[in-house]
Design a protein around this motif. Structure first.
Motif, PDB file in Angstrom:
ATOM      1  N   UNK A  43      34.525  45.993  74.656  1.00  0.00           N
ATOM      2  CA  UNK A  43      34.962  45.842  76.046  1.00  0.00           C
ATOM      3  C   UNK A  43      34.459  46.912  76.997  1.00  0.00           C
ATOM      4  N   UNK A  44      34.150  48.090  76.487  1.00  0.00           N
ATOM      5  CA  UNK A  44      33.773  49.172  77.404  1.00  0.00           C
ATOM      6  C   UNK A  44      32.971  50.252  76.694  1.00  0.00           C
TER       7      UNK A  44
ATOM      8  N   UNK B 162      24.294  52.836  74.190  1.00  0.00           N
ATOM      9  CA  UNK B 162      24.545  51.434  73.855  1.00  0.00           C
ATOM     10  C   UNK B 162      25.773  51.018  74.651  1.00  0.00           C
ATOM     11  N   UNK B 163      25.592  50.104  75.606  1.00  0.00           N
ATOM     12  CA  UNK B 163      26.639  49.840  76.597  1.00  0.00           C
ATOM     13  C   UNK B 163      27.131  48.400  76.513  1.00  0.00           C
ATOM     14  N   UNK B 164      28.320  48.259  75.959  1.00  0.00           N
ATOM     15  CA  UNK B 164      29.053  46.996  76.010  1.00  0.00           C
ATOM     16  C   UNK B 164      30.064  47.078  77.151  1.00  0.00           C
ATOM     17  N   UNK B 165      30.154  46.065  77.964  1.00  0.00           N
ATOM     18  CA  UNK B 165      31.233  45.965  78.933  1.00  0.00           C
ATOM     19  C   UNK B 165      31.171  47.001  80.046  1.00  0.00           C
ATOM     20  N   UNK B 166      32.323  47.616  80.348  1.00  0.00           N
ATOM     21  CA  UNK B 166      32.437  48.489  81.499  1.00  0.00           C
ATOM     22  C   UNK B 166      31.803  49.859  81.246  1.00  0.00           C
ATOM     23  N   UNK B 167      31.037  50.314  82.225  1.00  0.00           N
ATOM     24  CA  UNK B 167      30.434  51.648  82.217  1.00  0.00           C
ATOM     25  C   UNK B 167      30.649  52.206  83.624  1.00  0.00           C
TER      26      UNK B 167
ATOM     27  N   UNK C 151      17.727  56.655  77.401  1.00  0.00           N
ATOM     28  CA  UNK C 151      17.541  55.209  77.399  1.00  0.00           C
ATOM     29  C   UNK C 151      18.902  54.538  77.449  1.00  0.00           C
ATOM     30  N   UNK C 152      18.975  53.403  78.152  1.00  0.00           N
ATOM     31  CA  UNK C 152      20.240  52.688  78.304  1.00  0.00           C
ATOM     32  C   UNK C 152      20.007  51.208  78.016  1.00  0.00           C
ATOM     33  N   UNK C 153      20.721  50.689  77.018  1.00  0.00           N
ATOM     34  CA  UNK C 153      20.645  49.280  76.655  1.00  0.00           C
ATOM     35  C   UNK C 153      22.021  48.655  76.876  1.00  0.00           C
ATOM     36  N   UNK C 154      22.069  47.564  77.655  1.00  0.00           N
ATOM     37  CA  UNK C 154      23.316  46.951  78.081  1.00  0.00           C
ATOM     38  C   UNK C 154      23.446  45.544  77.530  1.00  0.00           C
ATOM     39  N   UNK C 155      24.697  45.114  77.327  1.00  0.00           N
ATOM     40  CA  UNK C 155      24.898  43.691  77.051  1.00  0.00           C
ATOM     41  C   UNK C 155      24.962  42.934  78.377  1.00  0.00           C
ATOM     42  N   UNK C 156      24.832  41.632  78.299  1.00  0.00           N
ATOM     43  CA  UNK C 156      24.740  40.828  79.516  1.00  0.00           C
ATOM     44  C   UNK C 156      26.058  40.703  80.262  1.00  0.00           C
ATOM     45  N   UNK C 157      27.145  41.196  79.666  1.00  0.00           N
ATOM     46  CA  UNK C 157      28.441  41.202  80.339  1.00  0.00           C
ATOM     47  C   UNK C 157      28.766  42.554  80.964  1.00  0.00           C
ATOM     48  N   UNK C 158      27.873  43.514  80.840  1.00  0.00           N
ATOM     49  CA  UNK C 158      28.151  44.879  81.276  1.00  0.00           C
ATOM     50  C   UNK C 158      28.344  44.956  82.788  1.00  0.00           C
ATOM     51  N   UNK C 159      29.158  45.917  83.204  1.00  0.00           N
ATOM     52  CA  UNK C 159      29.351  46.240  84.606  1.00  0.00           C
ATOM     53  C   UNK C 159      29.290  47.754  84.740  1.00  0.00           C
ATOM     54  N   UNK C 160      28.581  48.233  85.782  1.00  0.00           N
ATOM     55  CA  UNK C 160      28.519  49.677  85.972  1.00  0.00           C
ATOM     56  C   UNK C 160      28.775  50.004  87.433  1.00  0.00           C
TER      57      UNK C 160
END
Length: 265
Positions: free
Chosen positions: A63-64, A108-113, A126-135
């Motif tokens: 989730x985050x 590695x970024x899932x969800x909220x950042x 380096x920053x890799x996000x899932x498609x549901x991520x929000x920053x």
């Protein structure tokens, strides 16, 4: 991963890959003062390890990554300007610790950042996000002045116009926006992100450590404030590559059509 509910930073280290996990799942991995201090200690220890090849930082669960600094502590730790300055200094020490690690650091970024989570992600290489991520950085919605040091890193990564949008609106931006503005190196479906990042870690860990370190120190100095820039460090790192046994071994391996093995020497 530990199931304890006490907020903490967990470290796993194997085969030259360090995995740091921000653990505060009840509050979407909001960062407590204790967690900032643990980050400082862990990164300080990692920075001097000669066997380290790459570091990954993530939040526990899907989730985050981190939903910001733990606001529940603000009444106790940020009531006065002096307390706010002290708390900011503790955060800055942890951010500096991440940036000082001489090997690549991957988020590695899932969800909220959000907020401080974004600051941690920006300290990574380096920053890799899932498609549901929000920053985003909602400092303007909390009456907080954001550190110029963090704003510079934000501008370096996303550009001045997007940094202004992030800071002045306080809105959360999508993974698609993260990719378009340069915050994300890659956006991957949530179900595939962990596997994708593990492959990237393996690729980095297999490369010549001195070459990777030389690239990182050059990128760091290029991004530094003019008055703080030290050109001797990156040129010395490049020279160390030229004089390394890794380089000589690689030349021999390529001549014999073999895959080189690097030892950081």
């Amino acid at each position: 991963m530990s199931e304890t509910k006490t907020p903490h930073v967990e470290l796993q280290l194997e085969h030259g890959i360090a995995r740091l996990t921000l653990c505060n799942p009840e509050h979407r991995n909001a960062i407590t003062r204790r967690m900032w201090e643990e980050l400082t200690q862990i990164t300080s220890d990692l920075a001097i390890r000669r066997d380290l090849r790459v570091v990954m930082i993530r939040g526990v669960g899907p989730d985050a990554f981190a939903s910001g600094a733990d606001i529940s502590e603000f009444g106790e730790n940020r009531r006065s300007s002096e307390q706010a300055a002290d708390h900011t200094a503790a955060i800055q020490e942890a951010i500096d610790g991440i940036e000082a690690i001489p090997v690549p650091v991957v988020a590695l970024i899932h969800g909220f950042c959000i907020g401080a989570g974004t600051a941690i992600a920006l300290a990574c290489d380096l920053r890799y996000l899932d498609n549901n991520a929000r920053f985003g950085i909602p400092a303007a919605r909390l009456g907080i002045g954001y550190s110029p040091l963090w704003i510079k890193r934000l501008v370096d990564v996303v550009g001045r116009a997007t940094a202004g949008e992030i800071l002045m609106t306080g809105q959360f931006l999508s993974a698609d926006k993260a990719l378009r503005c340069g915050f994300a190196n890659e956006v991957v479906p949530a179900a595939d992100l962990d596997e994708f990042v593990e492959k990237q870690l393996a690729v980095i860990a297999a490369n010549a450590p001195l070459s990777v370190a030389a690239a990182k120190v050059s990128l760091r100095e290029i991004a530094a404030f003019d008055r703080d820039r030290d050109w001797q460090a990156p040129f010395a790192a490049v020279q160390a590559c030229a004089e390394s046994s890794d380089y000589q071994s690689a030349l021999t391996a390529f001549a014999n059509k073999q895959t080189p093995v690097f030892y950081g020497e």
